[in-house]
Motif scaffolding. Sequence first.
Motif, PDB file in Angstrom:
ATOM      1  N   VAL A   1       0.891  -1.256  -0.056  1.00 33.17           N
ATOM      2  CA  VAL A   1       0.054   0.058   0.104  1.00 33.17           C
ATOM      3  C   VAL A   1       0.865   1.345   0.146  1.00 33.17           C
ATOM      4  O   VAL A   1       1.379   1.662   0.905  1.00 33.17           O
ATOM      5  N   GLU A   2       1.002   1.915  -1.222  1.00 37.01           N
ATOM      6  CA  GLU A   2       1.954   3.014  -1.171  1.00 37.01           C
ATOM      7  C   GLU A   2       1.749   4.200  -0.429  1.00 37.01           C
ATOM      8  O   GLU A   2       2.630   5.090   0.126  1.00 37.01           O
ATOM      9  N   GLU A   3       0.363   4.249  -0.291  1.00 43.99           N
ATOM     10  CA  GLU A   3      -0.132   5.629   0.553  1.00 43.99           C
ATOM     11  C   GLU A   3       0.614   5.333   1.808  1.00 43.99           C
ATOM     12  O   GLU A   3       1.139   6.355   2.460  1.00 43.99           O
ATOM     13  N   TYR A   4       0.522   4.110   2.534  1.00 44.91           N
ATOM     14  CA  TYR A   4       1.204   3.837   3.853  1.00 44.91           C
ATOM     15  C   TYR A   4       2.401   3.892   4.084  1.00 44.91           C
ATOM     16  O   TYR A   4       3.203   4.455   4.802  1.00 44.91           O
ATOM     17  N   ASN A   5       3.231   3.511   2.802  1.00 40.40           N
ATOM     18  CA  ASN A   5       4.623   3.813   2.728  1.00 40.40           C
ATOM     19  C   ASN A   5       5.252   5.154   2.608  1.00 40.40           C
ATOM     20  O   ASN A   5       6.073   5.578   3.347  1.00 40.40           O
TER      21      ASN A   5
END
Length: 359
Positions: free
Chosen positions: A246-250
């Motif tokens: 999940v790129e948003e979380y990263n």
Amino acid sequence: MKKILCYSLFVFQIHFLLHSSSANNNNNYNKNKVPAIIVFGDSSVDSGNNNFIPTIARSNFEPYGRDFPDGNPTGRFSNGKIAPDFISEAFGLMPTVPAYLDPSYSISDFANGVCFASAGTGFDNATSNVVDVIPLWKEIEYYKEYQRKLRTYLGEEKANEIFKEALYLVSIGTNDFLENYYTLPQRRCQFKKVQQYEDFLIGLAENFFKEIYHLGARKISLTGLPPMGCLPLERAINIMEFHGCVEEYNNVALEFNGKLGWLVSKLNKDLPGLQLVDANAYDILLQIVTQPSRFGFEVAQVGCCGTGRFEMSYLCDPKSPFTCSDANKYVFWDAFHPSEKTSQIVSNYLIEKYLAKFR
């Protein structure tokens, strides 16, 4: 005359050896540059404190700990040891860091290392309320209690030397986002943008570090957020992107870690004698997840326990037929926590890159 002289020399040698042995015993707390490892944080570093509070955030049962010495499920969220254990051993101290609330240990055991961490906690008090665990302020209260006990046990001067020269390991923050901000509505209503919540946490972090500094801490290692979008649980529910990270979380993790780095620089300038290290593990963990074979792993998308997609704590059923036979092949032990092998790799990396100056 010769017999008397030889006997006198013999008595002198025995007296010298006994005196030296006694001196060594009295000074065994100063034999290392770092005399103790003191731990604050969450499940990434909790060695079993949650076993002794009424919470569901526990792991003191099989299959947790199956690769720990004697196959003992200690309350560590791992198949074996966790990072503070490896760091303690690398610094010539105990091979494991005991949990402060564990009644099987005494103040003599805690003289060389102690853990106040609690799985499920965060910088934010509201985070600890999610699964009723120890808030960070309470970890500090336990530390104050520990200080009083150690001063009674070793004396004021010796104890204060340990507080000053000990290496403090702090690993916390992931739960604030994944268990709190992104899961429950309260903080999202209060902080419309995640960046505002990040700034709120940075303020809490600053207060925490100032407080333990004023209690004597000088050598502190802060480990920021991991690439939390790549945790198996987050990937399992990321259906629209084919279970990728999940790129948003990263991105939030990177952004928050950047703010932690700024805080580290600020506090090192503001607080005389402080050696606060930004021991960021994001990059090494991302490398392990994205290039597992390079580090000797075969599986990075799911954990070893159960299906590896959502199991952690009590969902890690000891009777599950899906649990892997060899955790060393897996980057993650359960859906949220690294395997012992991953913890060892990350610990070695942090020691070499950030903590070597304290050895």
